[in-house]
Design a protein around this motif. Structure first.
Motif, mmCIF file in Angstrom:
data_model
loop_
_atom_site.group_PDB
_atom_site.id
_atom_site.type_symbol
_atom_site.label_atom_id
_atom_site.label_comp_id
_atom_site.label_asym_id
_atom_site.label_seq_id
_atom_site.Cartn_x
_atom_site.Cartn_y
_atom_site.Cartn_z
ATOM 1 N N CYS A 57 -21.527 -61.782 96.609
ATOM 2 C CA CYS A 57 -20.268 -62.006 97.332
ATOM 3 C C CYS A 57 -20.169 -63.422 97.874
ATOM 4 O O CYS A 57 -19.172 -64.116 97.670
ATOM 5 N N TRP A 58 -21.219 -63.863 98.569
ATOM 6 C CA TRP A 58 -21.116 -65.157 99.241
ATOM 7 C C TRP A 58 -21.156 -66.313 98.241
ATOM 8 O O TRP A 58 -20.549 -67.366 98.486
ATOM 9 N N SER A 59 -21.820 -66.157 97.147
ATOM 10 C CA SER A 59 -21.776 -67.194 96.111
ATOM 11 C C SER A 59 -20.368 -67.318 95.547
ATOM 12 O O SER A 59 -19.878 -68.436 95.288
ATOM 13 N N ALA A 60 -19.707 -66.186 95.357
ATOM 14 C CA ALA A 60 -18.332 -66.208 94.855
ATOM 15 C C ALA A 60 -17.397 -66.889 95.851
ATOM 16 O O ALA A 60 -16.503 -67.654 95.468
ATOM 17 N N ILE A 61 -17.611 -66.618 97.146
ATOM 18 C CA ILE A 61 -16.757 -67.226 98.168
ATOM 19 C C ILE A 61 -16.966 -68.733 98.221
ATOM 20 O O ILE A 61 -16.001 -69.519 98.289
ATOM 21 N N MET A 62 -18.198 -69.178 98.191
ATOM 22 C CA MET A 62 -18.456 -70.615 98.227
ATOM 23 C C MET A 62 -17.929 -71.306 96.969
ATOM 24 O O MET A 62 -17.446 -72.449 97.031
ATOM 25 N N SER A 63 -17.998 -70.628 95.842
ATOM 26 C CA SER A 63 -17.401 -71.193 94.623
ATOM 27 C C SER A 63 -15.892 -71.301 94.770
ATOM 28 O O SER A 63 -15.273 -72.284 94.319
ATOM 29 N N LEU A 64 -15.287 -70.299 95.418
ATOM 30 C CA LEU A 64 -13.848 -70.343 95.652
ATOM 31 C C LEU A 64 -13.477 -71.525 96.543
ATOM 32 O O LEU A 64 -12.480 -72.214 96.300
ATOM 33 N N VAL A 65 -14.299 -71.771 97.568
ATOM 34 C CA VAL A 65 -14.030 -72.916 98.445
ATOM 35 C C VAL A 65 -14.137 -74.220 97.659
ATOM 36 O O VAL A 65 -13.294 -75.121 97.783
ATOM 37 N N THR A 66 -15.149 -74.343 96.807
ATOM 38 C CA THR A 66 -15.339 -75.563 96.006
ATOM 39 C C THR A 66 -14.155 -75.798 95.073
ATOM 40 O O THR A 66 -13.605 -76.912 94.986
ATOM 41 N N HIS A 67 -13.730 -74.739 94.378
ATOM 42 C CA HIS A 67 -12.587 -74.885 93.465
ATOM 43 C C HIS A 67 -11.293 -75.152 94.225
ATOM 44 O O HIS A 67 -10.420 -75.888 93.727
ATOM 45 N N SER A 68 -11.171 -74.595 95.411
ATOM 46 C CA SER A 68 -9.965 -74.843 96.209
ATOM 47 C C SER A 68 -9.893 -76.295 96.643
ATOM 48 O O SER A 68 -8.808 -76.910 96.643
ATOM 49 N N THR A 82 -4.510 -73.450 82.816
ATOM 50 C CA THR A 82 -5.613 -73.634 81.892
ATOM 51 C C THR A 82 -6.791 -74.365 82.520
ATOM 52 O O THR A 82 -7.906 -74.329 81.978
ATOM 53 N N ASP A 83 -6.577 -75.020 83.675
ATOM 54 C CA ASP A 83 -7.674 -75.698 84.355
ATOM 55 C C ASP A 83 -8.649 -74.660 84.915
ATOM 56 O O ASP A 83 -8.228 -73.600 85.411
ATOM 57 N N SER A 84 -9.943 -74.940 84.804
ATOM 58 C CA SER A 84 -10.949 -73.961 85.214
ATOM 59 C C SER A 84 -10.870 -73.643 86.705
ATOM 60 O O SER A 84 -10.999 -72.478 87.109
ATOM 61 N N SER A 85 -10.637 -74.658 87.545
ATOM 62 C CA SER A 85 -10.557 -74.425 88.990
ATOM 63 C C SER A 85 -9.309 -73.633 89.352
ATOM 64 O O SER A 85 -9.352 -72.699 90.160
ATOM 65 N N VAL A 86 -8.181 -74.024 88.755
ATOM 66 C CA VAL A 86 -6.927 -73.298 89.015
ATOM 67 C C VAL A 86 -7.061 -71.852 88.549
ATOM 68 O O VAL A 86 -6.638 -70.909 89.238
ATOM 69 N N CYS A 87 -7.637 -71.651 87.391
ATOM 70 C CA CYS A 87 -7.827 -70.292 86.880
ATOM 71 C C CYS A 87 -8.750 -69.473 87.775
ATOM 72 O O CYS A 87 -8.484 -68.300 88.015
ATOM 73 N N TYR A 88 -9.808 -70.124 88.251
ATOM 74 C CA TYR A 88 -10.749 -69.406 89.129
ATOM 75 C C TYR A 88 -10.043 -68.915 90.389
ATOM 76 O O TYR A 88 -10.210 -67.760 90.817
ATOM 77 N N VAL A 89 -9.227 -69.804 90.998
ATOM 78 C CA VAL A 89 -8.539 -69.434 92.233
ATOM 79 C C VAL A 89 -7.506 -68.346 91.966
ATOM 80 O O VAL A 89 -7.409 -67.355 92.713
ATOM 81 N N LEU A 90 -6.732 -68.491 90.908
ATOM 82 C CA LEU A 90 -5.663 -67.537 90.626
ATOM 83 C C LEU A 90 -6.209 -66.163 90.227
ATOM 84 O O LEU A 90 -5.672 -65.132 90.645
ATOM 85 N N LYS A 91 -7.271 -66.140 89.452
ATOM 86 C CA LYS A 91 -7.773 -64.875 88.924
ATOM 87 C C LYS A 91 -8.658 -64.103 89.909
ATOM 88 O O LYS A 91 -8.734 -62.873 89.830
ATOM 89 N N ASN A 92 -9.305 -64.812 90.794
ATOM 90 C CA ASN A 92 -10.350 -64.157 91.603
ATOM 91 C C ASN A 92 -10.060 -64.074 93.098
ATOM 92 O O ASN A 92 -10.565 -63.174 93.766
ATOM 93 N N SER A 93 -9.307 -65.012 93.657
ATOM 94 C CA SER A 93 -9.166 -65.081 95.117
ATOM 95 C C SER A 93 -8.547 -63.827 95.707
ATOM 96 O O SER A 93 -8.975 -63.341 96.754
ATOM 97 N N LEU A 94 -7.527 -63.267 95.039
ATOM 98 C CA LEU A 94 -6.837 -62.089 95.571
ATOM 99 C C LEU A 94 -7.287 -60.797 94.906
ATOM 100 O O LEU A 94 -6.684 -59.746 95.156
ATOM 101 N N ASN A 95 -8.299 -60.863 94.087
ATOM 102 C CA ASN A 95 -8.748 -59.659 93.395
ATOM 103 C C ASN A 95 -10.179 -59.294 93.773
ATOM 104 O O ASN A 95 -10.407 -58.671 94.803
ATOM 105 N N SER A 96 -11.133 -59.683 92.948
ATOM 106 C CA SER A 96 -12.504 -59.240 93.201
ATOM 107 C C SER A 96 -13.076 -59.835 94.481
ATOM 108 O O SER A 96 -13.778 -59.139 95.233
ATOM 109 N N ILE A 97 -12.775 -61.118 94.753
ATOM 110 C CA ILE A 97 -13.339 -61.735 95.965
ATOM 111 C C ILE A 97 -12.739 -61.110 97.214
ATOM 112 O O ILE A 97 -13.462 -60.779 98.174
ATOM 113 N N MET A 98 -11.430 -60.924 97.254
ATOM 114 C CA MET A 98 -10.800 -60.326 98.433
ATOM 115 C C MET A 98 -11.286 -58.887 98.643
ATOM 116 O O MET A 98 -11.557 -58.469 99.770
#
Length: 553
Positions: A57-68, A82-98
């Motif tokens: 969980c916490w690794s995913a959150i810190m990765s989200l902060v880095t990409h943000s 198509t950008d990896s950081s944008v995709c990471y934030v859009l796909k994960n922030s409101l789903n598995s991470i939340m």
């Protein structure tokens, strides 16, 4: 935005450090719930790496902060899905991470509830163990005291077993001994007086001695007659005493009743003293248990209020995020791995109910909170919000009054805000399914949506921050007050305990020891031949020597 993003990143890092130190005190099963180790993270499928990874969980959150941070520094035209950081934030922030953060927070709160319940059970066990040990110790001490008092009674009873003839003989011997002591004392006094008279003139000495000798002869004769008469009177009194003892010598039943009465009276007095001591000790134990139990219950209730406040603090921001996700994905995105449109309607239907539950929870905790916090809560929720937030800033105060309903309190402003989000959502959903990019862009630019974002970021967030800060102060003050109260009662208990030991208990034990020694010393009055003649006294002395020794020590 950058400042908030950075502060949130630092706060997440601090939480991660705290959780790493808690691994020793938290069970592995609970730690797995707090920090899940298998969260499915989705990456850009157009890259050379795998589309999904399982991380904690916490690794995913810190990765989200880095990409943000990376997305924040990108140019607006470079932000593409198509950008990896944008995709990471859009796909994960409101789903598995939340979802994992929500589950982690729930696990932490449940672990706190379990620890509190376990603490209550431990306190109850300590109360029972302390009470049982205290009662067992007092029963042992009480048994020794009773045995000592009973031995004292038995010693005194032995004097009633002496036969009347022995009493008469002993009385005569006592009288004879007293007479001898009196005669010896009188002779000594007369000898001293004679030595002083010898210092007088020799001529007067002979006449005085002759006269004195004649007087002494007469006195001695009178004294002998007086002693004979006193001896006859003593013999008569002894005979009368023996006859009286024979007449009034009680039966076995009466003797048992007379011996039982003083013993029962003594036991009752001892029981009262021990009962007083037990009441004080058990009262303090019970007070400590009830106070600790009440304190833990208060902690649970205030924890629930703090948890609800933390949710209320972010719920308005989350509603704006839901609305943006709904419009940005044209109602095709996902939140918490569910369709954004269905998820949004569920949250809008529950949000007012949750708000009312928060207010109800606070009303239940009014007696547990400090008056200062209750007054601030009422003023913030139901009175002028702007004057409370910006009482010292005129420009901000005027801007705050420019928005409707903020002067009516945070609760009313929340209700209006939720109704506005619901109205905007219904209006967007009611549009035709073939919404174009231009229509969505125009919808994003509506004044109501922009106003809601400003109200949430500038006023709601600031108001909830102040409320949470006051609640933290309220909890700190409450804990400090409870700590002081427990310390004061503990000191008072120690003082009372020392006073009971030094004033009551020590004197009580010393009086028992002294009384027993005095009673035992009375046995020396009984002549040895009488002890040998009376079998009951002889058996008592032989059988009870060990019991007396134990009682004294």
């Amino acid at each position: 935005v950058y400042r908030n993003l950075y502060s949130y990143a630092v706060r997440l890092k601090e939480c991660q450090n705290q959780l790493s130190t808690m691994k020793i005190s938290v069970k592995d099963s609970t730690m797995e719930l707090i920090n899940p180790s298998a969260i499915e993270i989705t990456y850009n499928p157009n890259t050379n790496i795998a589309a999904t990874f399982s991380v904690d969980c916490w690794s995913a959150i810190m990765s989200l902060v880095t990409h943000s941070f990376k997305v924040y520094h990108m140019q607006l035209g470079d932000i593409q899905e198509t950008d990896s950081s944008v995709c990471y934030v859009l796909k994960n922030s409101l789903n598995s991470i939340m979802s994992s953060v929500f589950d982690s927070t729930t696990a932490i709160l449940e672990d706190l509830d379990d620890d509190t319940k376990n603490s209550k059970i431990i306190l109850l066990i300590l109360l029972i163990v302390a009470s049982v040990n205290m009662l067992a110790s007092l029963l042992v001490i009480l048994r020794v005291v009773f045995k000592t008092s009973k031995n004292k009674e038995e010693i005194l009873v032995q004097f009633t077993e002496i036969p009347s003839k022995n009493i008469k003989t002993q009385l005569k011997q006592c009288r004879r001994c007293l007479n001898e002591l009196r005669d010896d004392h009188r002779g000594q006094m007369e000898q001293e007086f004679e030595e002083e008279e010898l210092k007088d003139v020799k001529e007067e000495k002979e006449e005085v001695e002759k006269k004195k000798t004649g007087d002494e002869d007469g006195k001695e004769e009178k004294q002998d007659n007086r002693e004979n008469e006193e001896e006859k009177d003593d013999e008569k009194k002894a005979d009368d005493l023996v006859e009286l003892l024979d007449e009034e010598r009680p039966t076995k039943k009466a003797k048992k009743a007379k011996k039982f009465k003083p013993y029962v009276t003594n036991v009752f007095s001892i029981l009262l003293r021990f009962l007083f001591f037990i009441i004080i000790m058990e009262g303090y134990f019970l007070f400590t248990y009830l106070s600790s139990n009440l304190f833990l219950t208060t902690v649970l209730k205030l924890k629930d209020e703090l948890g609800e406040l933390s949710q209320r603090k972010n719920v308005n921001s989350f509603m704006n995020i839901m609305l943006q996700e709904l419009m940005g994905t044209n109602a095709e995105g996902t939140i918490a791995n569910a369709n954004v449109q269905a998820f949004t309607f569920i949250q809008l239907n529950n949000i007012l109910t949750l708000q009312e539950e928060f207010l109800k929870l606070h009303s239940e905790n009014i007696g547990r909170n400090r008056k200062k916090y209750n007054d601030f809560f009422d003023q913030l929720m139901y009175e002028d919000l702007c004057s409370l937030l910006y009482s010292n800033d005129t420009s901000e105060l005027e801007d705050c009054y420019g928005y409707a309903n903020l002067n009516r309190g945070l609760h009313t402003a929340n209700v209006v805000f939720i109704d506005s989000v619901r109205e905007t959502t219904n209006e967007f959903i009611s549009m035709t399914s073939g919404r174009t990019y231009e229509e969505i862009k125009e919808f994003f630019s509506r004044e109501q949506i922009i106003t809601n974002e400003r109200i949430e970021s500038r006023y709601f967030k600031y108001a909830y921050d102040m409320l949470q800060s006051r609640l933290d102060e309220n909890l700190t003050d409450r804990f400090s007050f409870e700590k002081k109260i427990m310390l004061i009662f503990f000191i008072c208990f120690l003082i009372v305990l020392v006073l009971i030991y030094s004033v009551v208990w020590t004197i009580f034990v010393e009086s028992i020891r002294r009384s027993l020694w005095v009673t035992k010393s009375m046995l020396a009055i009984i002549p040895i031949n009488t002890m040998q003649e009376v079998r009951s006294i002889k058996n008592f002395l032989m059988q009870s020597s060990e019991s007396l020794f134990v009682g004294l020590h």
